[in-house]
Design an enzyme around this catalytic site. Structure first.
Site, PDB file in Angstrom:
ATOM      1  N   ASP A   1      45.476  25.095  48.622  1.00  0.00           N
ATOM      2  CA  ASP A   1      44.837  23.774  48.544  1.00  0.00           C
ATOM      3  C   ASP A   1      45.832  22.632  48.669  1.00  0.00           C
ATOM      4  OD1 ASP A   1      42.435  25.192  47.937  1.00  0.00           O
ATOM      5  OD2 ASP A   1      43.110  25.339  45.864  1.00  0.00           O
TER       6      ASP A   1
ATOM      7  N   GLY B   1      39.803  27.599  52.128  1.00  0.00           N
ATOM      8  CA  GLY B   1      38.922  26.451  52.337  1.00  0.00           C
ATOM      9  C   GLY B   1      39.753  25.307  52.869  1.00  0.00           C
ATOM     10  N   HIS B   2      39.644  25.045  54.161  1.00  0.00           N
ATOM     11  CA  HIS B   2      40.452  23.998  54.783  1.00  0.00           C
ATOM     12  C   HIS B   2      39.557  22.817  55.132  1.00  0.00           C
ATOM     13  CE1 HIS B   2      43.530  27.318  56.035  1.00  0.00           C
ATOM     14  NE2 HIS B   2      43.609  26.977  54.768  1.00  0.00           N
TER      15      HIS B   2
ATOM     16  N   GLN C   1      45.885  29.924  51.817  1.00  0.00           N
ATOM     17  CA  GLN C   1      46.367  30.013  50.431  1.00  0.00           C
ATOM     18  C   GLN C   1      47.789  29.426  50.348  1.00  0.00           C
ATOM     19  OE1 GLN C   1      44.942  33.301  51.706  1.00  0.00           O
ATOM     20  NE2 GLN C   1      43.070  32.240  51.199  1.00  0.00           N
TER      21      GLN C   1
ATOM     22  N   ARG D   1      39.828  22.695  39.841  1.00  0.00           N
ATOM     23  CA  ARG D   1      41.209  23.172  39.911  1.00  0.00           C
ATOM     24  C   ARG D   1      41.974  22.693  38.685  1.00  0.00           C
ATOM     25  NH1 ARG D   1      41.479  20.794  45.911  1.00  0.00           N
ATOM     26  NH2 ARG D   1      40.388  22.459  47.000  1.00  0.00           N
TER      27      ARG D   1
ATOM     28  N   LYS E   1      46.702  21.850  53.933  1.00  0.00           N
ATOM     29  CA  LYS E   1      47.197  22.382  55.213  1.00  0.00           C
ATOM     30  C   LYS E   1      46.256  22.059  56.368  1.00  0.00           C
ATOM     31  CE  LYS E   1      47.309  26.520  53.383  1.00  0.00           C
ATOM     32  NZ  LYS E   1      47.059  26.210  51.978  1.00  0.00           N
TER      33      LYS E   1
HETATM   34  P1  IMP Z   1      41.096  36.296  46.253  1.00  0.00           P
HETATM   35  O1  IMP Z   1      41.941  35.807  47.363  1.00  0.00           O
HETATM   36  O2  IMP Z   1      39.646  35.926  46.402  1.00  0.00           O
HETATM   37  O3  IMP Z   1      41.290  37.744  45.980  1.00  0.00           O
HETATM   38  O4  IMP Z   1      41.555  35.542  44.902  1.00  0.00           O
HETATM   39  C1  IMP Z   1      42.811  35.791  44.294  1.00  0.00           C
HETATM   40  C2  IMP Z   1      43.414  34.506  43.741  1.00  0.00           C
HETATM   41  O5  IMP Z   1      43.749  33.647  44.837  1.00  0.00           O
HETATM   42  C3  IMP Z   1      42.483  33.697  42.852  1.00  0.00           C
HETATM   43  O6  IMP Z   1      43.251  33.051  41.861  1.00  0.00           O
HETATM   44  C4  IMP Z   1      41.890  32.649  43.798  1.00  0.00           C
HETATM   45  O7  IMP Z   1      41.476  31.490  43.118  1.00  0.00           O
HETATM   46  C5  IMP Z   1      43.110  32.379  44.661  1.00  0.00           C
HETATM   47  N1  IMP Z   1      42.758  31.869  45.997  1.00  0.00           N
HETATM   48  C6  IMP Z   1      42.292  32.577  47.049  1.00  0.00           C
HETATM   49  N2  IMP Z   1      42.113  31.775  48.107  1.00  0.00           N
HETATM   50  C7  IMP Z   1      42.472  30.552  47.726  1.00  0.00           C
HETATM   51  C8  IMP Z   1      42.540  29.295  48.408  1.00  0.00           C
HETATM   52  O8  IMP Z   1      42.237  29.157  49.594  1.00  0.00           O
HETATM   53  N3  IMP Z   1      42.976  28.245  47.671  1.00  0.00           N
HETATM   54  C9  IMP Z   1      43.371  28.368  46.363  1.00  0.00           C
HETATM   55  N4  IMP Z   1      43.339  29.516  45.710  1.00  0.00           N
HETATM   56  C10 IMP Z   1      42.891  30.607  46.374  1.00  0.00           C
END
Ligand code: IMP
Length: 404
Positions: free
Chosen positions: A13, A40-41, A221, A302, A16
């Site tokens: 977040d 989520g972009h 991420q 967040r 990017k």
């Molecule tokens: P997963 O990727 O759904 O398995 O989640 C694993 C961890 O990564 C969790 O803490 C999510 O909140 C975090 N996470 C996954 N994708 C994002 C993102 O795009 N932005 C922020 N955190 C993310």
């Protein structure tokens, strides 16, 4: 011709999507190489917001091309929904979107396992099936994107995998099993996606590179969520750091010219896990409110805190960051004092305090337009990290971007 890797340096977040969009020129090729629709972009163009999860942010520029590399896990349903969303917004993906035949699929059982397991393990995943899909990839039993073209030939394999998933669901996770026949029938509906978009992206990347196109590699991420280098086990299941681009797209490290690391002017985190500079006071509330700090994928609030320069210095080495971009500087506009962690005493952050600028930065176009205290904050960051801050973002719109 330049190739630029855009990588998040925190827990995702960092903004990017906006920066990839700002860097995308007409001839650009934008490539995703890891993650899935957990990302989520958000991109704001002409007052309109687009939230992308799977398709690279370059899709917003009608002349750019977009690739999804083998390192990305694909939910056919999420892909269909995103293409429809783009079509509804008047953005066509035809002849512009290319997806690796080798991408592992996210199946409905992956989603069910992810959600059931997170109730026990409390990682705070996005519940999109990302972790279980990567487990199957490493376990050498994935169904691949190109398998959609001829599902009959992999029917037995699919049913075996679903049987395995159902045993995990019912015997280990106390959850309902899913009907394999329904999953198989539903997958047939997505055959058209593979017909339209599945290809050999390795060949394509090489062609684009040799053709001299500008290529942007769009990380999803952030580095501290990296499966190997992040705050394990509170991480995602892919390599979010720079190394991920070579394995997840098929491009050797020497073909990457710039590595642009993106960090907010403060820190946020969604989900569980350590966050040493986290704030629990009215400053956190203000940052959250002004920065609109809610997950673009799940809507979860967040967690907010100060910038962690000590942690950034580590990930800058891991990623071999060549230039920095600091986003959301404007969110700090009203604060009297701003802190940044420069060390740890045991595990307690040691802060350096900065005088807040307490004036608006949202209309600043040049570095010299920024209030003196904001300039000092940026200059300290650049000096501490030993990497130039070449881009500063002071708002969500394309034109709220300062290039130095
Ligand atoms: P997963 O990727 O759904 O398995 O989640 C694993 C961890 O990564 C969790 O803490 C999510 O909140 C975090 N996470 C996954 N994708 C994002 C993102 O795009 N932005 C922020 N955190 C993310």
């Amino acid at each position: 011709m330049t190739t630029t890797l855009v990588i998040g340096l925190q827990w995702g977040d960092e903004g990017k999507g906006k920066i990839v969009d700002a860097l995308t020129k007409d001839s650009s090729v934008v490539c995703r190489f890891q993650g899935g629709h957990n990302a989520g972009h958000t991109i704001k163009v002409d007052g309109e917001s687009h939230v992308l999860h799977l398709v690279p942010s370059g899709i917003i520029n009608p002349k750019s091309k977009c690739l999804i590399g083998n390192g990305v896990v694909i939910s056919p349903q999420a892909l269909e929904e995103e293409i429809q969303m783009l079509n509804n917004a008047g953005i066509s993906v035809e002849n512009r979107l290319f997806i690796s035949a080798k991408c592992p699929l996210i199946l409905p059982t992956h989603v069910a396992i992810d959600q059931a397991r997170d109730k026990q393990e409390n990682i705070g995943t996005t519940g999109r099936g990302i972790g279980p899909a990567y487990e199957d990839k490493v376990g050498r039993r994935s169904i691949k994107f190109s398998d959609l073209l001829d599902l009959m030939s992999i029917k037995e394999k699919l049913f075996n995998i679903l049987d395995f998933h159902n045993k995990v669901l019912t015997k280990l996770l106390n959850a309902e099993e899913l009907d394999p026949q329904i999953i198989f029938t539903d997958l047939k509906k997505f055959q058209y996606l593979a017909k339209s978009y599945s290809c050999n992206t390795n060949e394509l990347v090489e062609d684009f590179y040799k053709n001299g196109d500008d290529i942007i590699f769009e990380g999803a991420q952030g580095s501290m969520l990296d499966i190997d280098h992040g705050t394990y086990p509170f991480v995602t299941s892919s390599n979010t750091t720079a190394g991920g681009v070579s394995s997840g797209l098929g491009i050797g490290p020497k073909f990457i010219d710039n590595i642009l690391g993106i960090s907010k002017a403060y820190t946020t985190r969604v989900g569980e896990g350590p966050f040493p500079t986290e704030l629990f006071d009215s400053t956190a509330e203000e940052i959250s409110r002004i920065g609109n700090e809610f997950g673009a994928t799940t809507g979860r609030p967040r967690r907010c805190g100060w910038l962690d320069l000590k942690a950034l210095r580590e990930v800058i080495f891991i990623n071999s960051v060549t230039t920095l971009c600091i986003t959301k500087l404007d969110v700090l506009d009203n604060l009297e004092t701003i802190n940044a962690c420069i060390d740890y005493d045991q595990s307690t952050p040691v802060y350096k305090s900065f005088t807040g600028w307490q004036s608006s930065t949202v209309n600043c176009n040049k570095f010299s337009d920024l209030p003196k205290c904001a300039q000092e904050y940026i200059l300290y960051i650049e000096d501490f990290l030993g990497v130039p801050v070449n881009i500063i973002s002071v708002g969500p719109s394309r034109n709220q971007t300062i290039y130095r």
